[in-house]
Design a protein around this motif. Sequence first.
Motif, PDB file in Angstrom:
ATOM      1  N   ASN A 113       0.835  -1.200   0.000  1.00 31.52           N
ATOM      2  CA  ASN A 113       0.000   0.000   0.000  1.00 31.52           C
ATOM      3  C   ASN A 113       0.876   1.259   0.000  1.00 31.52           C
ATOM      4  N   ILE A 114       1.428   1.517  -1.155  1.00 25.25           N
ATOM      5  CA  ILE A 114       2.354   2.648  -1.294  1.00 25.25           C
ATOM      6  C   ILE A 114       1.572   3.958  -1.299  1.00 25.25           C
ATOM      7  N   GLU A 115       2.136   4.943  -0.624  1.00 22.15           N
ATOM      8  CA  GLU A 115       1.556   6.291  -0.697  1.00 22.15           C
ATOM      9  C   GLU A 115       2.377   7.097  -1.684  1.00 22.15           C
ATOM     10  N   SER A 116       1.692   7.849  -2.531  1.00 23.60           N
ATOM     11  CA  SER A 116       2.448   8.646  -3.506  1.00 23.60           C
ATOM     12  C   SER A 116       2.396  10.108  -3.099  1.00 23.60           C
ATOM     13  N   GLN A 170       2.677   0.439  -9.301  1.00 24.73           N
ATOM     14  CA  GLN A 170       3.386   0.291  -8.031  1.00 24.73           C
ATOM     15  C   GLN A 170       4.895   0.281  -8.259  1.00 24.73           C
TER      16      GLN A 170
END
Lengths: 247, 189
Positions: free
Chosen positions: B112-115, B173
């Motif tokens: 769950n990457i935050e950009s 991702q």
Amino acid sequence: MGQLKFEKDFSKKLNKRKIEPKAGNWEELSARLNSAEKSKRPMFWWLGIAATIVGGILIFSILFNKPISETPVIVNTPEEEILKEKIESQQISFENPVSEEVAKPEKASVKPVENIFSGKEPVANSKLASMGKPQESSKTKSDQNQKYPELMKKTEISGIPEEVIAEASSKEIKTGKITDTEVDALLAEALTKIKGDRSGKFVSKNIDASSLLLDVELELEQSFREKVFDVLKEGYFKAKTAVVNRN
Amino acid sequence: MKVIPLNKNETQLIARAIKNNRRAQQCLYDLHSGKMLSVCRMYVKDLHHAEEVMLNGFFKVFKYLANFKNEGSFEGWIRKIMIRECISFLRSEKSLEFKEEGLEDFDGSFNNIESDINVDEIQQIIDSLPEGYRVVFVMYAVEGYKHLEISKMLNINIGTSKSQLFKARKMLQEKLKTQNISGYGTVKI
């Protein structure tokens, strides 16, 4: 599967974004819209013109090429007139009760007198009987209606003159007891009175519907026969003249 | 209190635009063209083509404006028309392909990457995706359509829609990871 964190961020930022289009875009679009409108308008004109031409042709053809119709024209008479006619015809039938008797088959009559009298002649209709009554007895009738309702019902149905019944009932009231001979005498008296009335006012001739039909059919057949004979005669004479001429 | 007069104004504008009032139509165009061009740009890589698609979309909007019933928002109605227009444009360009690929190498989970990247960078990343992936991803993640709706709109199976989304997510991702490492943001897992 829901949105991922970066997807939420993406959608948030992308949905907020606005990109200003070129300056001349609206002019281009309005020109397209104008041309689309113009292309629509002439169609309506052409349709209108075509419709008027077709309508004109139709009217012309209807006015000038009216076919002579041999078939009978059906005229719609208003309902009021029909009702009036009906009422008039009913009035006529009331005035001439014999014709009504002819129109109705024998079975339609309410009750023959045979049931009450041991006599032979059936009375056609209670209406007919009431038609011939004098109006003097209206008072006495109302009195008797009150006193002897059952008796009055009977007389209404069978059509016996009310005078006779009134007389009989008065005798009955006076004496209290009536012997068989008295009853017979009364009945005989009533019968003679009825016969007298009938001979004076109505023609009590029974008319059979089937016999009437038969008569009409016979007449028709006769006319047909006559026609056939006429045709045969004509043919015969023609043939005869042809033979004579040839000779 | 501020929303009501705005809505009233818009409904009045729509009513006049239905009667081919150019001023009203221009007002509606000015109100929504910025957002709609952004929508078209998400699907169509080239800005010039995106503008063309948007103009076609607005032409249809004004043509069928009488069909609009005040059941939903006017913006939503225009947006749908724009998306359909984009899809038909991509189809006409024959660039819209959906490869039926298996998900053998996919482990089923996403980091769950935050950009923390700006809109232009997001657009760049989305543009780098193949057409099929991009369309399904934008429709699902940005527009909020369900797989069933996407499959109906694109005439594909629900499975295909799902697989396209998985692939798009995986690619994005990886791209986001590399971008974050290269200094645009920090990796947050």
